[in-house]
Design an enzyme around this catalytic site. Structure first.
Site, PDB file in Angstrom:
ATOM      1  N   HIS A 145       0.874  -1.460   0.026  1.00 36.67           N
ATOM      2  CA  HIS A 145       0.028  -0.007   0.104  1.00 36.67           C
ATOM      3  C   HIS A 145       0.849   1.249   0.060  1.00 36.67           C
ATOM      4  CE1 HIS A 145      -3.430   2.324   2.004  1.00 36.67           C
ATOM      5  NE2 HIS A 145      -4.025   2.036   0.731  1.00 36.67           N
ATOM      6  N   LYS A 147       3.506   4.362  -1.335  1.00 36.25           N
ATOM      7  CA  LYS A 147       3.700   5.196  -2.189  1.00 36.25           C
ATOM      8  C   LYS A 147       4.980   5.909  -1.991  1.00 36.25           C
ATOM      9  CE  LYS A 147      -0.923   4.854  -1.551  1.00 36.25           C
ATOM     10  NZ  LYS A 147      -1.720   4.396  -0.805  1.00 36.25           N
ATOM     11  N   ASP A 152      16.763  11.255  -8.206  1.00 36.87           N
ATOM     12  CA  ASP A 152      18.018  11.506  -8.029  1.00 36.87           C
ATOM     13  C   ASP A 152      18.607  11.323  -6.709  1.00 36.87           C
ATOM     14  OD1 ASP A 152      18.185  12.402 -10.800  1.00 36.87           O
ATOM     15  OD2 ASP A 152      18.069  14.415 -10.367  1.00 36.87           O
ATOM     16  N   HIS A 319      -9.714  10.540   2.212  1.00 42.79           N
ATOM     17  CA  HIS A 319      -8.693   9.575   1.909  1.00 42.79           C
ATOM     18  C   HIS A 319      -7.513   9.829   2.831  1.00 42.79           C
ATOM     19  CE1 HIS A 319      -6.064   6.606  -0.323  1.00 42.79           C
ATOM     20  NE2 HIS A 319      -7.164   5.882  -0.073  1.00 42.79           N
ATOM     21  N   LYS A 321      -4.663  10.000   5.777  1.00 37.84           N
ATOM     22  CA  LYS A 321      -4.472   9.068   6.879  1.00 37.84           C
ATOM     23  C   LYS A 321      -3.528   9.855   7.849  1.00 37.84           C
ATOM     24  CE  LYS A 321      -4.220   6.585   2.891  1.00 37.84           C
ATOM     25  NZ  LYS A 321      -5.546   5.883   2.725  1.00 37.84           N
ATOM     26  N   ASP A 326      -1.642  16.099  20.490  1.00 38.25           N
ATOM     27  CA  ASP A 326      -1.356  17.064  21.229  1.00 38.25           C
ATOM     28  C   ASP A 326      -0.628  18.102  20.116  1.00 38.25           C
ATOM     29  OD1 ASP A 326      -2.405  16.265  23.550  1.00 38.25           O
ATOM     30  OD2 ASP A 326      -0.520  15.598  24.207  1.00 38.25           O
TER      31      ASP A 326
END
Length: 401
Positions: A145, A147, A152, A319, A321, A326
């Site tokens: 899952h 990404k 470079d 979507h 996450k 605090d």
């Protein structure tokens, strides 16, 4: 007589699925590579809109001079996916080392013809988390899952966005557009850790070892923000999140498209509410998958009477996450607040310890809350029979949602 045979077949199939899943997960946990990265110092930029993210990312990819390494869970077979792959082919033809790694099922729409076109242009292509024996069911469920984009060896991106037209607000389903997510651009010490993560997953998918090549790891300059890259592979994240929830003194903010916590995390949230911590949870009002919205309702019924605030995002699909504790800690990455992310998927999070960055993030979160409706206990007290059925089904298969 025929119905007895059918029931027998179903029982055998269910038993096989359960055994396959259990043994497959045990095998993976035994053989996985555990990583524990130290706190790094990098410059980190927050993106909350797909068009802004990909405009910046693509410009920097066009300016690349040596290598581009890309891992996405989903690459869509649409005009935006083609634009992305055309850019990779263009850079490969210029002589750069270009590698594209995709999750096998998440990117199933990328055709063999497109893969051949990429490879003919010089792009190395591999698929990770392939469905294979002996654990067919478990391997079909465990998805990469993550990404990651590394340019470079000095600039990296990570977060929640995939590649497809819906992520740049061109969704075929109007109720899921615009797409609300969070992604990070990183420049500094943390790039090395993301490059390492890519090389590990690249080996899993291609069986080619590039991790030890120093040209992918140029000497980094320190940035201003302390953070830590935190990869998870079916273990660790539950206890890790529980520790943070237990440390909260004033505020907990959770952003997730799917809220399906474990009993341990539910207990931690209830303890936080009991000691007076302000708990806010942001979820989408419109779901992109069946059942997942209703599966969260039993958890909300326990949290709302204790004072939790549940925001249902209305302006498209939520979507993101994120976890904020605090004013001293936040987590942005790929892991949803659900059992699939905790126990099955390969995920990648970034733990950020910087008050100024958290302040910037909270301004974005405030926008999310302004575009949401507050859920109440009364909203969940008289739901339809179909909703109750979905709740039961979702509860029974919660780890697979």
């Amino acid at each position: 007589m025929w119905w007895i045979i059918i029931i027998g077949i179903l029982i055998i199939a269910a038993a096989w699925v359960a055994v396959d899943f259990k043994l497959g997960r045990q095998h993976f946990i035994r053989t996985r590579m555990k990583r524990d990265y130290p706190v790094r110092e990098s410059d980190i930029q927050l993106f909350s809109r797909g068009p802004d993210l990909f405009d910046t990312m693509f410009k920097e990819m066009k300016m690349a001079t040596s290598s581009i390494h890309v891992l996405f869970y989903i690459v869509q077979d649409d005009h935006f996916g083609f634009r992305f792959m055309d850019l990779l082919m263009e850079k490969a033809r210029e002589g750069l080392e270009v590698r594209l790694l995709m999750d096998q099922l998440g990117s199933f729409s990328v055709s063999k013809a497109k893969v051949r076109e990429l490879e003919d242009a010089g792009v190395e292509v591999a698929f990770t988390q392939k469905v294979r024996l002996p654990y067919l069911f478990f391997s079909s469920q465990q998805r990469n899952h993550r990404k990651i984009t590394v340019i470079d060896g000095v600039i990296a991106y990570m977060g929640g966005y995939n590649v497809g037209k819906e992520y740049i607000d061109e969704n075929d389903k109007p109720e899921l557009s615009p797409w609300r997510d969070y992604h990070l651009r990183i420049e500094g010490e943390g790039v090395h850790d993301l490059q390492t993560e890519f090389t590990i997953d690249w080996y899993r998918g291609s069986r080619k070892q590039i991790e030890d090549d120093p040209k992918y790891f140029p000497e980094p300059e320190k940035g201003l923000i302390k953070h830590r890259i935190f990869p998870t592979e079916g273990v660790n994240i539950e206890d890790f999140f529980r520790e943070f929830l237990d440390e909260a003194k004033e505020e907990i903010i959770i952003g997730t498209p799917y809220f399906i916590p474990t009993p341990i995390l539910m207990d931690a949230l209830c303890r936080a509410l009991d000691r007076g911590v302000d708990v806010s949870i942001i979820v989408p009002d419109n779901a992109d998958h069946m059942i997942v919205k209703e599966t969260a309702f039993p958890y909300f019924r326990k949290l709302l009477p204790k004072g939790a605030k549940v925001y249902q995002f209305l302006n498209g699909f939520y979507h993101a996450k994120l976890l904020v504790i605090d004013d001293h800690f936040c987590d942005i990455g790929t892991a949803n607040f659900d059992q699939r992310s905790f126990f099955i998927n390969l995920e990648l999070n970034n733990l950020i310890y910087d008050k100024a960055f958290i302040g910037t993030l909270k301004k974005e979160i405030a926008k999310d809350m302004m575009e949401s409706d507050l859920l109440s206990s009364e909203d969940l007290s008289n739901v339809s029979v179909m909703t109750k059925i979905k709740e039961k089904i979702g509860g029974a298969i919660s780890i697979l949602l």
